[in-house]
Motif scaffolding. Structure first.
Motif, PDB file in Angstrom:
ATOM      1  N   SER A 266      38.981 -15.777  28.372  1.00  0.00           N
ATOM      2  CA  SER A 266      38.517 -15.249  27.097  1.00  0.00           C
ATOM      3  C   SER A 266      39.178 -13.899  26.863  1.00  0.00           C
ATOM      4  O   SER A 266      39.638 -13.238  27.796  1.00  0.00           O
ATOM      5  CB  SER A 266      36.995 -15.095  27.097  1.00  0.00           C
ATOM      6  N   VAL A 267      39.204 -13.494  25.620  1.00  0.00           N
ATOM      7  CA  VAL A 267      39.687 -12.165  25.241  1.00  0.00           C
ATOM      8  C   VAL A 267      38.468 -11.379  24.790  1.00  0.00           C
ATOM      9  O   VAL A 267      37.766 -11.783  23.861  1.00  0.00           O
ATOM     10  CB  VAL A 267      40.751 -12.239  24.137  1.00  0.00           C
ATOM     11  N   GLU A 268      38.204 -10.270  25.481  1.00  0.00           N
ATOM     12  CA  GLU A 268      36.982  -9.514  25.244  1.00  0.00           C
ATOM     13  C   GLU A 268      37.299  -8.098  24.781  1.00  0.00           C
ATOM     14  O   GLU A 268      38.301  -7.505  25.197  1.00  0.00           O
ATOM     15  CB  GLU A 268      36.162  -9.428  26.544  1.00  0.00           C
TER      16      GLU A 268
ATOM     17  N   LEU B   2      49.942 -15.284  23.725  1.00  0.00           N
ATOM     18  CA  LEU B   2      48.605 -15.209  24.313  1.00  0.00           C
ATOM     19  C   LEU B   2      48.039 -16.605  24.533  1.00  0.00           C
ATOM     20  O   LEU B   2      47.434 -16.882  25.576  1.00  0.00           O
ATOM     21  CB  LEU B   2      47.685 -14.385  23.418  1.00  0.00           C
TER      22      LEU B   2
ATOM     23  N   ARG C 297      40.948  -4.203  24.526  1.00  0.00           N
ATOM     24  CA  ARG C 297      40.817  -5.658  24.647  1.00  0.00           C
ATOM     25  C   ARG C 297      41.408  -6.106  25.984  1.00  0.00           C
ATOM     26  O   ARG C 297      42.476  -5.634  26.405  1.00  0.00           O
ATOM     27  CB  ARG C 297      41.522  -6.364  23.491  1.00  0.00           C
TER      28      ARG C 297
ATOM     29  N   LYS D 267      40.433  -9.117  35.257  1.00  0.00           N
ATOM     30  CA  LYS D 267      40.905  -8.998  33.868  1.00  0.00           C
ATOM     31  C   LYS D 267      42.326  -8.434  33.848  1.00  0.00           C
ATOM     32  O   LYS D 267      42.831  -7.916  34.835  1.00  0.00           O
ATOM     33  CB  LYS D 267      39.951  -8.126  33.045  1.00  0.00           C
TER      34      LYS D 267
ATOM     35  N   ILE E 264      41.952  -9.599  28.812  1.00  0.00           N
ATOM     36  CA  ILE E 264      41.963 -11.042  29.081  1.00  0.00           C
ATOM     37  C   ILE E 264      41.180 -11.247  30.366  1.00  0.00           C
ATOM     38  O   ILE E 264      41.556 -10.717  31.420  1.00  0.00           O
ATOM     39  CB  ILE E 264      43.404 -11.553  29.237  1.00  0.00           C
TER      40      ILE E 264
ATOM     41  N   LEU F 279      45.096  -6.528  27.423  1.00  0.00           N
ATOM     42  CA  LEU F 279      45.997  -7.136  26.449  1.00  0.00           C
ATOM     43  C   LEU F 279      47.194  -6.229  26.198  1.00  0.00           C
ATOM     44  O   LEU F 279      48.327  -6.708  26.022  1.00  0.00           O
ATOM     45  CB  LEU F 279      45.243  -7.409  25.141  1.00  0.00           C
TER      46      LEU F 279
END
Length: 461
Positions: A110-112, A22, A118, A440, A120, A443
């Protein structure tokens, strides 16, 4: 088939290395490799060099190849006695405009946590850097377990896909000997549905045309000239309206030459997907399927050709009202092709069709906007069944053989220039917002995508 015990070790290695994988992806995403913007030319090269260094560090013979546009990254593993495979992806990304609609800076990944899991968040996360890196991380884990890379791999990563790939065909032609393999793997596609992997086995082709009709030497007062002078907008509207009959079939002579009905077995498979046309259209505020009568919705999306008007301009369209006969009218029209339809013949038939409506005191001109034939893969190749099983093992659901309504010209280029079919497997999702603000990549797609490629590699070696 690969050694099952070693595959388990590769999968375990991927699990142990998730955090590091990641981090590498986030580093890659920070490079603003926008190929359409000359201001980012250096960033596109930086993306190519970053990839080259990653691949060289794994043991690939990797190089950045200059082109008249942006660079190609070409890498090879050591030769052996395995089936040669070519892996293709692109490292360039779309522009970010409008910037004001982004919830965070587009090149600060960012990873949200979201209601769907989740994700990216970054430009290029799904299209195509996250997808491309599922290849690379699978190769990395394979080497960590086996001590060497899989043999007979060719990697081609492009830097111009988002700007029309102007250098790609010349590069393929000039380097055909170095690139030729038995099968290409393309990662720039998506799942059939969340949690349901897919292999895209057919792609529609494309013909794009712009038509311009001109009449008088200026806009005319409709009270003074209406009913006597030719109206280019009316001429154009009549020509475009006559492209289809009342049943939704295209009227161009010879248009359906080379179009084949959906094979019965594939029709049953597609029917089993349970596609809900009402729900699909409901996402965009529609409800009723249009198009060719007597065809199923998925047939119309994946296996039937189309003629669509993409835009019309002419006359006065500002605020208020202006009674003119326009001097000029323009339209952009596209045709999606299937089977063995010939793009050149479709283009010629369209132009002949329009000319038949143009009166002698009007003129018409045409501007070409690309053309490529459809691609249908030979799924009798045992590799397709093996990859389908491998995907099912990873995702816990049988993979679907699907079509794609859009066009991915690289698959046709690989067939025409390199003489090989392509297997299109990606893990993007419908809500990834590619080409839009707040792009996005799930993940889960990144993690299970790399595991999927490890399984496919084991199945094909």
């Amino acid at each position: 088939m690969g050694d099952r015990h070693r595959l388990d070790e590769v999968l375990a290695q991927l699990r142990a290395g998730q955090d590091a994988a990641l981090k590498r992806l986030l580093d890659f995403l920070r490079i603003p490799s926008i190929s359409t913007d000359p201001a980012h030319r250096g960033d596109v090269r930086a993306g190519a060099e970053w990839l080259r260094d990653q691949l060289a560090g794994l043991g690939f013979a990797a190089q950045v190849h200059d082109t008249p546009g942006h660079p190609m990254v070409l890498a090879r593993s050591a030769p052996g006695d395995a089936r040669p495979l070519l892996f293709y992806g692109h490292y360039d990304v779309q522009p970010v405009d409008p910037l004001s609609l982004w919830s965070s800076p587009p090149f600060e990944p960012s990873v949200e946590d979201t209601p769907g899991g989740r994700v990216i968040r970054c430009r290029g996360a799904s299209d195509d850097k996250g997808q491309l890196m599922t290849f690379v991380e699978a190769f990395r884990a394979w080497k960590a377990v086996h001590g060497e890379l899989p043999s007979d791999l060719i990697l081609l990563f492009e830097g111009e896909e988002e700007s029309g790939s102007p250098s790609l065909r010349p590069f393929l032609t000039a380097n055909a000997g170095a690139l030729r393999a038995s099968l290409a793997m393309i990662c720039d596609t998506g799942m059939y549905a969340d949690g349901r992997p897919a292999i895209t086995t057919q792609l529609r082709g494309l013909v794009g045309e712009e038509v311009v009709i001109r009449g008088a030497d200026r806009d005319l007062h409709s009270g003074s000239f209406g009913g006597l002078a030719a109206n280019p907008v009316m001429v154009l509207a009549q020509a475009l309206a006559a492209l289809k009959d009342g049943a939704g079939r295209v009227t161009l002579p010879g248009f359906y030459d080379g179009v084949e009905d959906l094979p019965a077995e594939l029709a049953r498979d597609w029917d089993a997907l349970g596609f809900d046309a009402g729900e699909f259209l409901g996402r965009v505020g529609l409800s009723l399927p249009a198009g060719e009568a007597g065809r199923s919705p998925l047939e119309m999306l994946w296996n039937r050709p189309t003629a669509e008007i993409n835009g019309i301009t002419g006359g006065y369209a500002g605020e208020g009202f202006k009674t003119v006969l326009p001097a000029e009218a323009r339209a952009k029209v596209s045709f999606r092709l299937t089977g063995r339809q010939d793009p050149a013949r479709i283009r010629a038939a369209f132009r002949d069709h329009v000319r038949a409506f143009v009166p002698v005191d009007c003129s018409v001109e045409f501007h070409e906007h690309g053309g490529s034939p459809a691609s249908v893969m030979d799924t009798s190749d045992p590799a397709f069944a093996a990859a389908k099983r491998a995907l099912g093992e990873e995702w816990g659901r049988e993979a679907a053989f699907i079509g794609a309504g859009g066009s991915i010209p690289i698959a046709g280029d690989f067939r025409e220039i390199l003489g090989m079919d392509s297997m299109l497997i990606g893990f993007g999702r419908d809500d990834d917002r590619i080409h839009s603000p707040n792009e996005k990549y799930d993940l889960e797609s990144f993690v299970k995508g790399a595991r999927s490629w490890a399984r496919i590699l084991a199945a094909l070696r």
